[in-house]
Design an enzyme around this catalytic site. Structure first.
Site, mmCIF file in Angstrom:
data_model
loop_
_atom_site.group_PDB
_atom_site.id
_atom_site.type_symbol
_atom_site.label_atom_id
_atom_site.label_comp_id
_atom_site.label_asym_id
_atom_site.label_seq_id
_atom_site.Cartn_x
_atom_site.Cartn_y
_atom_site.Cartn_z
ATOM 1 N N TYR A 144 1.097 -1.149 -0.060
ATOM 2 C CA TYR A 144 -0.038 -0.023 -0.200
ATOM 3 C C TYR A 144 1.079 1.299 -0.169
ATOM 4 O O TYR A 144 1.881 1.242 0.719
ATOM 5 C CB TYR A 144 -0.839 0.048 1.310
ATOM 6 C CG TYR A 144 -1.758 1.216 1.360
ATOM 7 C CD1 TYR A 144 -2.952 1.401 0.509
ATOM 8 C CD2 TYR A 144 -1.532 2.187 2.137
ATOM 9 C CE1 TYR A 144 -3.542 2.359 0.647
ATOM 10 C CE2 TYR A 144 -2.330 2.974 2.340
ATOM 11 C CZ TYR A 144 -3.582 3.478 1.584
ATOM 12 O OH TYR A 144 -4.320 4.634 1.783
ATOM 13 N N ASP A 239 9.375 2.728 -0.544
ATOM 14 C CA ASP A 239 8.256 3.316 0.303
ATOM 15 C C ASP A 239 8.690 2.742 1.682
ATOM 16 O O ASP A 239 8.248 1.743 2.187
ATOM 17 C CB ASP A 239 6.841 2.942 -0.144
ATOM 18 C CG ASP A 239 5.906 3.516 0.694
ATOM 19 O OD1 ASP A 239 6.182 4.089 1.809
ATOM 20 O OD2 ASP A 239 4.842 3.175 0.539
ATOM 21 N N LYS A 267 4.830 9.164 8.729
ATOM 22 C CA LYS A 267 4.589 8.692 9.841
ATOM 23 C C LYS A 267 5.527 9.251 10.965
ATOM 24 O O LYS A 267 5.594 10.105 11.474
ATOM 25 C CB LYS A 267 4.577 7.290 9.953
ATOM 26 C CG LYS A 267 3.157 6.670 9.043
ATOM 27 C CD LYS A 267 2.832 5.100 9.089
ATOM 28 C CE LYS A 267 2.065 4.766 8.168
ATOM 29 N NZ LYS A 267 0.897 4.601 8.562
HETATM 30 N N1 PMP Z 1 2.973 3.995 2.631
HETATM 31 C C1 PMP Z 1 2.892 3.033 3.357
HETATM 32 C C2 PMP Z 1 3.866 1.880 3.231
HETATM 33 C C3 PMP Z 1 1.861 3.357 4.290
HETATM 34 O O1 PMP Z 1 1.870 2.378 5.259
HETATM 35 C C4 PMP Z 1 1.041 4.349 4.355
HETATM 36 C C5 PMP Z 1 0.016 4.424 5.340
HETATM 37 N N2 PMP Z 1 -0.357 3.513 5.944
HETATM 38 C C6 PMP Z 1 0.881 5.262 3.143
HETATM 39 C C7 PMP Z 1 2.221 4.770 2.070
HETATM 40 C C8 PMP Z 1 0.269 6.482 2.898
HETATM 41 O O2 PMP Z 1 0.216 7.462 3.970
HETATM 42 P P1 PMP Z 1 -0.783 8.257 4.397
HETATM 43 O O3 PMP Z 1 -1.863 7.406 5.113
HETATM 44 O O4 PMP Z 1 -0.057 9.383 5.447
HETATM 45 O O5 PMP Z 1 -1.334 9.157 3.316
#
Ligand code: PMP
Length: 421
Positions: A144, A239, A267
């Site tokens: 994701y 990511d 995060k």
């Molecule tokens: N990349 C990863 C690996 C994530 O875990 C998340 C959110 N859980 C995102 C991108 C997207 O981040 P956000 O919810 O802050 O938009």
């Protein structure tokens, strides 16, 4: 456990917001029931509006590596707020945060701060396309990367949990630029490069998957991604929104010794406030406006409150022994309950799967008994332990957890599993 006030709030919330929530993963739809509305958090604990207390392993889905309301973060926020919350002009703390990030991750020479992981990944993809002059990207099923259109194709997290991995509303023409490979299966990646030579702008990957439950990279997988992208002239995008400053000071790239071209963060670098970041080699980042022709902007990007919380968090994480401490606590937890079911752990992130065999691929993740997970989740919540309300997510240990917290959790997990039979 009484949830009277939460139930009333949830009933009203459902009239006002789709599913009663501002992010689907919070809704408890997969595990059923009413999500407790959280009133406060301190250290390893959160308390809901009915006064129930929980040992928290959600950690706001990853950011709270120092636990809730860490004194340094709170003090930094108070100071920043008193000086004004937003200027739309550069502030000193942006430079400090950028210095801390580039100092920890050698692959990032230059970076841009944004407001979420979604923005970071969306912008990283745009940059990879701008830099290579190519359109297609590869992502992995079950990974994701936020909710930008082209990334909601066979996505993990809420997409996997709620059975909508590929979202409605994404034009087919757009989705067709996203090629999907299998995590931990290098062959599936090489086949795509063979089918689309010189057409793939880059691969985006969670180097440790967290959004299909925690699944670490099998030996050689990340090295293989580095090799095939370099060979084809495509960008390798890590990511590290979850893994950055989580699995070690140098993120997953430090842990596994791989230099990606572009990295996304989120995060932890915001210390619980909305921050994201994309960065990489200088020559790549020089394509970003105002230096280059790849446009990306943000009214609240580099916001003083958010970057102050980030600076305070990363400063705490530089203290010696922090990662050893959270890794040791997480190991104590997973060793303590590991005999009972299958646990994947990398550093202080972990998932317990209801699956008899090893879990190294999305197919194996999907063999897990998600219904049983739902019953387990409630058995733990009743006992005052808060984990993600989905089999397809990660749990997190923070520096605020104590050995006593971990031991109490092990005891309650054993009771919960015994109750499930
Ligand atoms: N990349 C990863 C690996 C994530 O875990 C998340 C959110 N859980 C995102 C991108 C997207 O981040 P956000 O919810 O802050 O938009």
């Amino acid at each position: 456990m009484q949830l009277t006030k939460s139930e009333a709030l949830f009933a009203e919330a459902q009239r006002l917001m789709p599913g009663g929530v501002n992010s689907p993963v919070r809704s408890f739809r997969a595990v059923t029931g009413t999500p407790p509305f959280i009133a406060s958090g301190s250290g390893s604990r959160v308390v809901d509006v009915d006064g129930n207390e929980y040992i928290d392993y959600l950690g706001s889905w990853g950011p709270l590596v120092l636990g809730h309301a860490h004194p340094s973060v709170v003090a930094a926020l108070m100071r920043a707020a008193e000086n004004g919350t937003s200027f739309g002009a550069p502030v000193e703390q942006e430079v400090e945060l950028a210095r801390l990030i580039t100092g920890a991750l050698p692959s990032i020479e230059s970076l841009r701060l944004v407001n979420s992981g979604t923005e970071a990944c969306m912008s990283a993809i745009r940059l990879a396309r701008a830099f290579t002059g190519r359109d297609k990207i590869i992502k992995f099923a079950g990974n994701y990367h936020g909710h930008a259109d082209g990334l909601l194709v066979r996505a993990g997290s809420g997409g996997l949990t709620h059975g909508i991995p590929t979202s409605a509303g994404v034009p087919e023409s757009y989705a067709s630029e996203t090629l999907v490979a299998d995590f931990n299966d290098l062959d599936s990646v090489e086949q795509l490069f063979n089918s689309y030579p010189n057409a793939i702008a880059g691969i985006i990957v969670e180097p440790v998957a967290g959004n299909m439950g925690v699944v670490g990279p099998t030996p050689g997988f990340l090295e293989g991604l580095r090799r095939v992208t370099a060979h084809d002239g495509a960008m390798l995008i890590f990511d590290e929104v979850i893994t950055g400053f989580r699995v070690g000071a140098g993120g997953a790239q430090g842990l596994y010794g791989i230099m990606p071209d572009i990295t996304t963060l989120g995060k932890i670098i915001g210390g619980g406030l909305p921050v994201g970041c994309y960065g990489g080699r200088r020559e790549i980042m020089e394509r970003v406006a105002p230096l280059g022709d790849m446009y990306q902007a943000g009214t609240l990007s580099g916001n003083p409150l958010a970057v102050s919380a980030g600076v305070a968090t990363l400063t705490e994480l530089r203290k010696p022994g922090v990662y050893e401490q959270i890794d040791r606590l997480a190991t104590r937890l997973t060793d303590g309950v590991g005999a009972a079911f299958r646990i994947n752990r990398v550093g202080s992130m972990f998932t317990g799967f209801f699956n008899p065999g090893p879990v190294e691929s999305l197919a194996e993740v999907e063999q897990s008994d998600a219904t049983k997970y739902g019953r387990y989740f409630h058995a733990l919540l009743e006992r005052g332990v808060y984990i993600a309300p989905s089999q397809f997510e990660a749990g997190f240990v923070s520096t605020a957890h104590t050995e006593a917290d971990i031991d109490a959790t092990i005891e309650r997990v054993r009771e919960a599993l015994a109750e499930l039979g």
